[in-house]
Write a protein that holds these residues in place. Sequence first.
Motif, PDB file in Angstrom:
ATOM      1  N   LEU A 102      29.804  30.735  33.040  1.00 47.65           N
ATOM      2  CA  LEU A 102      28.411  31.159  33.187  1.00 47.65           C
ATOM      3  C   LEU A 102      28.250  32.066  34.391  1.00 47.65           C
ATOM      4  N   THR A 103      27.852  33.299  34.157  1.00 49.10           N
ATOM      5  CA  THR A 103      27.479  34.153  35.283  1.00 49.10           C
ATOM      6  C   THR A 103      26.142  33.674  35.829  1.00 49.10           C
ATOM      7  N   GLU A 104      25.815  34.111  37.026  1.00 46.11           N
ATOM      8  CA  GLU A 104      24.575  33.648  37.659  1.00 46.11           C
ATOM      9  C   GLU A 104      23.357  34.008  36.816  1.00 46.11           C
ATOM     10  N   ASP A 105      23.305  35.270  36.324  1.00 46.85           N
ATOM     11  CA  ASP A 105      22.119  35.692  35.577  1.00 46.85           C
ATOM     12  C   ASP A 105      22.077  35.052  34.196  1.00 46.85           C
ATOM     13  N   TRP A 106      23.215  35.063  33.483  1.00 44.38           N
ATOM     14  CA  TRP A 106      23.225  34.513  32.129  1.00 44.38           C
ATOM     15  C   TRP A 106      22.975  33.010  32.146  1.00 44.38           C
ATOM     16  N   GLY A 107      23.535  32.322  33.114  1.00 42.12           N
ATOM     17  CA  GLY A 107      23.316  30.895  33.210  1.00 42.12           C
ATOM     18  C   GLY A 107      21.860  30.554  33.469  1.00 42.12           C
ATOM     19  N   THR A 108      21.206  31.338  34.325  1.00 41.90           N
ATOM     20  CA  THR A 108      19.791  31.102  34.603  1.00 41.90           C
ATOM     21  C   THR A 108      18.937  31.413  33.386  1.00 41.90           C
ATOM     22  N   GLU A 109      19.257  32.509  32.687  1.00 42.95           N
ATOM     23  CA  GLU A 109      18.499  32.873  31.494  1.00 42.95           C
ATOM     24  C   GLU A 109      18.637  31.820  30.402  1.00 42.95           C
ATOM     25  N   LEU A 110      19.782  31.144  30.355  1.00 41.31           N
ATOM     26  CA  LEU A 110      19.958  30.046  29.409  1.00 41.31           C
ATOM     27  C   LEU A 110      18.953  28.932  29.706  1.00 41.31           C
ATOM     28  N   PRO A 199      14.593  16.050  23.923  1.00 42.20           N
ATOM     29  CA  PRO A 199      15.980  16.242  23.488  1.00 42.20           C
ATOM     30  C   PRO A 199      16.047  17.011  22.161  1.00 42.20           C
ATOM     31  N   ILE A 200      17.005  17.929  22.039  1.00 42.10           N
ATOM     32  CA  ILE A 200      17.237  18.670  20.801  1.00 42.10           C
ATOM     33  C   ILE A 200      18.725  18.580  20.456  1.00 42.10           C
ATOM     34  N   ASP A 201      19.076  18.915  19.217  1.00 39.93           N
ATOM     35  CA  ASP A 201      20.444  18.642  18.773  1.00 39.93           C
ATOM     36  C   ASP A 201      21.423  19.794  18.950  1.00 39.93           C
ATOM     37  N   HIS A 202      20.946  20.989  19.302  1.00 39.27           N
ATOM     38  CA  HIS A 202      21.847  22.120  19.496  1.00 39.27           C
ATOM     39  C   HIS A 202      21.424  22.932  20.715  1.00 39.27           C
ATOM     40  N   VAL A 203      22.352  23.645  21.274  1.00 37.02           N
ATOM     41  CA  VAL A 203      22.035  24.608  22.327  1.00 37.02           C
ATOM     42  C   VAL A 203      21.388  25.826  21.669  1.00 37.02           C
ATOM     43  N   LEU A 204      20.258  26.259  22.191  1.00 34.05           N
ATOM     44  CA  LEU A 204      19.556  27.409  21.622  1.00 34.05           C
ATOM     45  C   LEU A 204      20.352  28.688  21.853  1.00 34.05           C
ATOM     46  N   SER A 205      20.328  29.563  20.870  1.00 34.41           N
ATOM     47  CA  SER A 205      20.980  30.861  21.028  1.00 34.41           C
ATOM     48  C   SER A 205      19.950  31.921  21.370  1.00 34.41           C
TER      49      SER A 205
END
Length: 422
Positions: A102-110, A199-205
């Motif tokens: 995870l880069t700093e920006d992408w991880g935060t945007e997640l 809680p949800i069952d998948h990581v959002l894309s």
Amino acid sequence: MQLSILPFFTILSILFPTSLAQLDTDIICPDGSLTEYLTSIMDVLFTNGLTTFEQLIVHWSETDMGYEFLHDLYNSGQKLTVLVPPNDAFQESGIVSPFEGLTEDWGTELGELHLLQGEWTCDQIPQSGHAVAATSLLLANELNSTDIQSNAYQAMVLERGNDNAVIFNGWWGNATSTSGPLDLSGSGGLLLDNLIILPIDHVLSFPPSLSTALQSPGLTNMSSALQVVGKSSDVEQLTEGGFTIFVPLDSVWNDEVKDIMVDASKAPEMVGNHFTTSYSLFSPMWIELTSFELPVESGGKLTIQYNQDGSSLVIYGEVEAKIVRSDITLNNGVMHIIDQILYPTSSSSSNTKSNKPTTTSSIPSTADSTSASIPDGSNDDSDGEGKAVIPDAPTNSTSSTITLSVTLLVCLAVGWLVVYSQ
């Protein structure tokens, strides 16, 4: 700034392999209230076995952008809904501690993508159709190559599932709530009164780009049309309000329409009738007002009309097109699929406006017209199953970094050492 005290915190995690949120200590930190707030969240996550998200909070605290995200979470001043996937969903998506990918920006945007503005549980979703919520991810961030900071947020479509579940419906894949909101009363419930943790069952894309969406079978003619008039990049380019595009099904691009496309005097107007780069218009807006007037790229205006039978039309002159699928969220905008070309042809001349709009509101063209929160609403389309897949981290990012001198991780370490030395 990282201090030399950090290795002691690493030693602590080895000697005491429990949740960091379980440390019974008085934490001394420049922002003690934030530390207490985040520790309460981590307590709840640990108790419910959601330890990867718990570790993500610590990870975010180690970066400037992540710390800013957590600080904004605490100081939001509004109700927020945190969508938390289980550990195995993160594992399957390749997102595991110590989060080296995870880069700093992408991880935060997640994190921002999993944080909805407002309270969103099954009770807030209409019995039929769907609602539209705003995430905390600004359109200017994910997968965008411009440095323009948007006023608009990435949207998410929410539908009712079985047994009072909530489906977070992306055309590219879904996630579903696995239970109701977590009980916050046992871990500083009053402190966490601005949060719903669901809680949800998948990581959002992240939503796909328009060019990716138009590669789908049945929609490719619109992609070709945009290329012919040189507008492909213009539509995807970020504006302060995002973009709205009405995409006709491939089946309605007949020979007459194809002849128009080779006419340099007509093609730009015809294609321009189908999109605007001034606003992201979602169905709750026109449903609430019964009718809505939308300026488009060609200089003309479309009327979007909601009918009593639950259907929606987009009208250009004498042409009426039915919206067969609304609110397909894309990176930086929204797509609606229609069953007619928004340009007069012999096949469309027989269409007459049988239901004239009653209440019409025009969209201002200024940036101030974009609201930070997208209102809820409903429509009659709800289908789609699939699994969200996290794409590779973007190579270009324009998110700004705000330097913070002390992170939560340092604060926790300092607190432990102070208490332990006593």
